[in-house]
Design a protein around this motif. Structure first.
Motif, PDB file in Angstrom:
ATOM      1  N   SER A 186       0.851  -1.190   0.000  1.00  0.00           N
ATOM      2  CA  SER A 186       0.000   0.000   0.000  1.00  0.00           C
ATOM      3  C   SER A 186       0.884   1.236   0.000  1.00  0.00           C
ATOM      4  O   SER A 186       1.970   1.239   0.575  1.00  0.00           O
ATOM      5  CB  SER A 186      -0.906   0.007   1.234  1.00  0.00           C
ATOM      6  OG  SER A 186      -1.607   1.235   1.327  1.00  0.00           O
ATOM      7  N   ASP A 223      -0.157   3.859   1.416  1.00  0.00           N
ATOM      8  CA  ASP A 223      -0.561   4.499   2.668  1.00  0.00           C
ATOM      9  C   ASP A 223       0.158   3.833   3.831  1.00  0.00           C
ATOM     10  O   ASP A 223      -0.284   2.795   4.341  1.00  0.00           O
ATOM     11  CB  ASP A 223      -2.074   4.390   2.823  1.00  0.00           C
ATOM     12  CG  ASP A 223      -2.598   5.133   4.043  1.00  0.00           C
ATOM     13  OD1 ASP A 223      -1.785   5.567   4.886  1.00  0.00           O
ATOM     14  OD2 ASP A 223      -3.835   5.256   4.162  1.00  0.00           O
ATOM     15  N   TYR A 224       1.256   4.444   4.295  1.00  0.00           N
ATOM     16  CA  TYR A 224       2.040   3.810   5.358  1.00  0.00           C
ATOM     17  C   TYR A 224       1.263   3.738   6.671  1.00  0.00           C
ATOM     18  O   TYR A 224       1.392   2.756   7.427  1.00  0.00           O
ATOM     19  CB  TYR A 224       3.373   4.531   5.590  1.00  0.00           C
ATOM     20  CG  TYR A 224       4.157   3.878   6.710  1.00  0.00           C
ATOM     21  CD1 TYR A 224       4.776   2.640   6.510  1.00  0.00           C
ATOM     22  CD2 TYR A 224       4.236   4.465   7.962  1.00  0.00           C
ATOM     23  CE1 TYR A 224       5.451   2.007   7.540  1.00  0.00           C
ATOM     24  CE2 TYR A 224       4.919   3.838   9.002  1.00  0.00           C
ATOM     25  CZ  TYR A 224       5.528   2.610   8.788  1.00  0.00           C
ATOM     26  OH  TYR A 224       6.204   1.975   9.813  1.00  0.00           O
ATOM     27  N   ILE A 225       0.460   4.744   6.979  1.00  0.00           N
ATOM     28  CA  ILE A 225      -0.312   4.736   8.217  1.00  0.00           C
ATOM     29  C   ILE A 225      -1.233   3.514   8.257  1.00  0.00           C
ATOM     30  O   ILE A 225      -1.374   2.847   9.295  1.00  0.00           O
ATOM     31  CB  ILE A 225      -1.135   6.038   8.377  1.00  0.00           C
ATOM     32  CG1 ILE A 225      -0.203   7.251   8.436  1.00  0.00           C
ATOM     33  CG2 ILE A 225      -1.993   5.969   9.638  1.00  0.00           C
ATOM     34  CD1 ILE A 225       0.824   7.211   9.554  1.00  0.00           C
ATOM     35  N   LYS A 226      -1.833   3.208   7.134  1.00  0.00           N
ATOM     36  CA  LYS A 226      -2.685   2.019   7.044  1.00  0.00           C
ATOM     37  C   LYS A 226      -1.863   0.758   7.290  1.00  0.00           C
ATOM     38  O   LYS A 226      -2.287  -0.134   8.045  1.00  0.00           O
ATOM     39  CB  LYS A 226      -3.336   1.965   5.657  1.00  0.00           C
ATOM     40  CG  LYS A 226      -4.191   0.734   5.414  1.00  0.00           C
ATOM     41  CD  LYS A 226      -4.761   0.743   4.010  1.00  0.00           C
ATOM     42  CE  LYS A 226      -5.561  -0.530   3.719  1.00  0.00           C
ATOM     43  NZ  LYS A 226      -6.077  -0.555   2.321  1.00  0.00           N
ATOM     44  N   VAL A 227      -0.683   0.682   6.667  1.00  0.00           N
ATOM     45  CA  VAL A 227       0.198  -0.475   6.828  1.00  0.00           C
ATOM     46  C   VAL A 227       0.660  -0.587   8.283  1.00  0.00           C
ATOM     47  O   VAL A 227       0.716  -1.693   8.851  1.00  0.00           O
ATOM     48  CB  VAL A 227       1.415  -0.353   5.878  1.00  0.00           C
ATOM     49  CG1 VAL A 227       2.480  -1.376   6.220  1.00  0.00           C
ATOM     50  CG2 VAL A 227       0.967  -0.525   4.430  1.00  0.00           C
ATOM     51  N   ASP A 246      -0.938   0.446  10.969  1.00  0.00           N
ATOM     52  CA  ASP A 246      -2.072  -0.012  11.781  1.00  0.00           C
ATOM     53  C   ASP A 246      -2.278  -1.519  11.638  1.00  0.00           C
ATOM     54  O   ASP A 246      -2.540  -2.215  12.630  1.00  0.00           O
ATOM     55  CB  ASP A 246      -3.350   0.733  11.379  1.00  0.00           C
ATOM     56  CG  ASP A 246      -3.350   2.190  11.825  1.00  0.00           C
ATOM     57  OD1 ASP A 246      -2.547   2.537  12.708  1.00  0.00           O
ATOM     58  OD2 ASP A 246      -4.143   2.971  11.267  1.00  0.00           O
ATOM     59  N   ILE A 247      -2.146  -2.027  10.399  1.00  0.00           N
ATOM     60  CA  ILE A 247      -2.300  -3.462  10.178  1.00  0.00           C
ATOM     61  C   ILE A 247      -1.177  -4.218  10.883  1.00  0.00           C
ATOM     62  O   ILE A 247      -1.417  -5.265  11.520  1.00  0.00           O
ATOM     63  CB  ILE A 247      -2.290  -3.781   8.666  1.00  0.00           C
ATOM     64  CG1 ILE A 247      -3.518  -3.189   7.977  1.00  0.00           C
ATOM     65  CG2 ILE A 247      -2.239  -5.297   8.437  1.00  0.00           C
ATOM     66  CD1 ILE A 247      -3.481  -3.293   6.459  1.00  0.00           C
ATOM     67  N   SER A 296      -1.854  -4.346  14.561  1.00  0.00           N
ATOM     68  CA  SER A 296      -2.994  -5.224  14.809  1.00  0.00           C
ATOM     69  C   SER A 296      -2.582  -6.693  14.736  1.00  0.00           C
ATOM     70  O   SER A 296      -3.027  -7.511  15.549  1.00  0.00           O
ATOM     71  CB  SER A 296      -4.098  -4.930  13.795  1.00  0.00           C
ATOM     72  OG  SER A 296      -5.188  -5.812  13.968  1.00  0.00           O
ATOM     73  N   GLU A 328       9.672   3.176   9.035  1.00  0.00           N
ATOM     74  CA  GLU A 328       8.828   3.820   8.019  1.00  0.00           C
ATOM     75  C   GLU A 328       9.627   4.093   6.749  1.00  0.00           C
ATOM     76  O   GLU A 328       9.160   3.812   5.631  1.00  0.00           O
ATOM     77  CB  GLU A 328       8.245   5.122   8.551  1.00  0.00           C
ATOM     78  CG  GLU A 328       7.366   5.838   7.526  1.00  0.00           C
ATOM     79  CD  GLU A 328       6.696   7.087   8.059  1.00  0.00           C
ATOM     80  OE1 GLU A 328       5.984   7.745   7.269  1.00  0.00           O
ATOM     81  OE2 GLU A 328       6.871   7.399   9.253  1.00  0.00           O
ATOM     82  N   SER A 352       8.816   2.124   3.321  1.00  0.00           N
ATOM     83  CA  SER A 352       8.166   2.948   2.298  1.00  0.00           C
ATOM     84  C   SER A 352       9.048   3.235   1.099  1.00  0.00           C
ATOM     85  O   SER A 352       8.580   3.785   0.095  1.00  0.00           O
ATOM     86  CB  SER A 352       7.727   4.287   2.914  1.00  0.00           C
ATOM     87  OG  SER A 352       6.839   4.086   3.986  1.00  0.00           O
ATOM     88  N   ASN A 396       6.335  -0.874   1.057  1.00  0.00           N
ATOM     89  CA  ASN A 396       5.457  -1.272   2.166  1.00  0.00           C
ATOM     90  C   ASN A 396       4.928  -2.703   2.047  1.00  0.00           C
ATOM     91  O   ASN A 396       3.845  -3.020   2.555  1.00  0.00           O
ATOM     92  CB  ASN A 396       4.273  -0.305   2.290  1.00  0.00           C
ATOM     93  CG  ASN A 396       4.698   1.068   2.759  1.00  0.00           C
ATOM     94  OD1 ASN A 396       5.523   1.192   3.656  1.00  0.00           O
ATOM     95  ND2 ASN A 396       4.151   2.114   2.141  1.00  0.00           N
TER      96      ASN A 396
END
Length: 347
Positions: A83, A85-89, A91-92, A95, A172, A176, A186
């Motif tokens: 992705s 979108d690093y913030i999304k990655v 968060d995953i 999680s 990051e 990225s 990512n």
């Protein structure tokens, strides 16, 4: 928030992706050696890449082609997710760790300060495992190839940490990165072991046949045994390089061949030989023992080339190129004969 997966045991190893996979497989109770992972994924290859800053050889298949083939043979699911979108990655990733699932990620090596690499030596295909994080200190728990019982050589000396605590900002940047070759972008892997098929004779035969086919009948002159022959010719053209580029070519290809670069020795030929030796009793074919040893012998010849590359990086002595060219041509003949014999043996 802080979470470290308690039952994850960091392990050192020979090659980044096989070591990372070995740790993941072990964590989920499917233990397997690096050599077996490498062999059944048909990981052995050869590629000559003529890049602008330095020509480079590679002895294994492309990033994720390897993992995809491994999944197919074991009847498991390995997904490569990416992705912008690093913030999304991020968060995953957190999680997954929160639910006790270590995360195999790809990183661009110069951004990890513990490796001490030249900032321009980009390689985004390096695989490591994240198994913990701490928001208060902004650190990830990361397992690389080094371990207390498995020191590895990096530009600043040896490292032998069971794990590394790495700043969020380093991770990051490393994840990225879009630098070539093999941009990290990512990428990370997820695993589903339902349907796992234990390794048997048919899996090993299929894997060996594919390796022989790819090496003997490559689709391009830069690949397989054709690539080795081309390398023996192209290396003579390095005489035209500036002193700086010649030294860069030397050090680049030293790490692509020698075990210090994560090949297991001899541009992965030693690992493949050890795979054949481990596979012999499963296939019930004693010839694989002898053929495995021949690959280990060829690995030693490749390591001699690596030593020449190291000297080239120090001296820029163009006379080394003639010597290396002749040796590489001999290796071409040896490998060609060996794949033909192996192909006949496994039928």
């Amino acid at each position: 928030m802080k979470k470290v997966i308690e039952n994850f045991i960091p392990q050192g190893g020979k090659h980044c992706i096989t070591n990372s996979l070995k740790q993941i497989f072990s964590y989920y109770n499917y233990p397997m050696s690096e050599e077996m992972i490498f062999g059944i994924a048909s990981g052995l290859s050869f590629l000559y890449i003529n890049q602008a800053h330095s020509p480079m050889v590679s002895g294994r298949t492309k990033v994720f082609e390897f993992e995809k083939k491994l999944a197919e043979r074991l009847n498991i699911t390995i997904k490569c997710i990416t992705s912008k979108d690093y913030i999304k990655v991020l968060d995953i990733t957190k999680s997954m760790i929160d639910t006790d699932n270590p995360v195999l990620i790809y990183v661009d090596m110069p951004y990890l300060s513990y490796l001490g690499m030249n900032p321009h030596s980009h390689f985004g295909g390096h695989a490591v495992v994240l198994f913990g994080y701490d928001d208060s200190t902004q650190k990830f728990w990361l397992s690389d190839r080094d371990n207390h019982d498995y020191p590895i050589r990096v530009p600043n000396g040896q490292i032998n940490q069971d794990y590394h605590l790495v700043d969020y900002n380093e991770i990051e940047k490393a994840r990225s990165s879009s630098y070539r070759p093999f941009p990290a972008n990512n990428k990370f892997l997820t695993f589903d072991f339902r349907g796992y098929r234990p390794i048997d004779k048919l899996i090993i035969q299929s894997a060996i046949k594919e390796t022989c086919e790819v090496m003997l009948n490559p689709p391009a002159q830069l690949l397989g045994i054709n690539g080795i022959k081309k390398f023996s010719k192209e290396i003579l053209k390095w005489k035209q390089f500036s002193t700086s580029k010649l030294k860069t070519a030397g050090v680049t290809n030293y790490f692509q061949i020698n075990k210090d670069g994560g090949t297991g020795g001899g541009i992965f030929r030693k690992m493949y030989g050890e795979f054949l030796i481990e596979a012999a009793p499963i296939v019930k074919n004693e010839c694989l023992f002898a053929l495995g040893q021949k690959f280990i012998d060829i690995a030693e010849k490749w390591d001699d080339i690596a030593n020449d590359m190291w000297q080239l990086s120090l001296t820029a002595d163009a006379a080394l190129l003639e010597k290396a060219s002749a040796s590489i041509l001999e290796i071409y003949e040896d490998e060609k004969a060996l794949y033909m014999t192996l192909n006949e043996t496994i039928k």
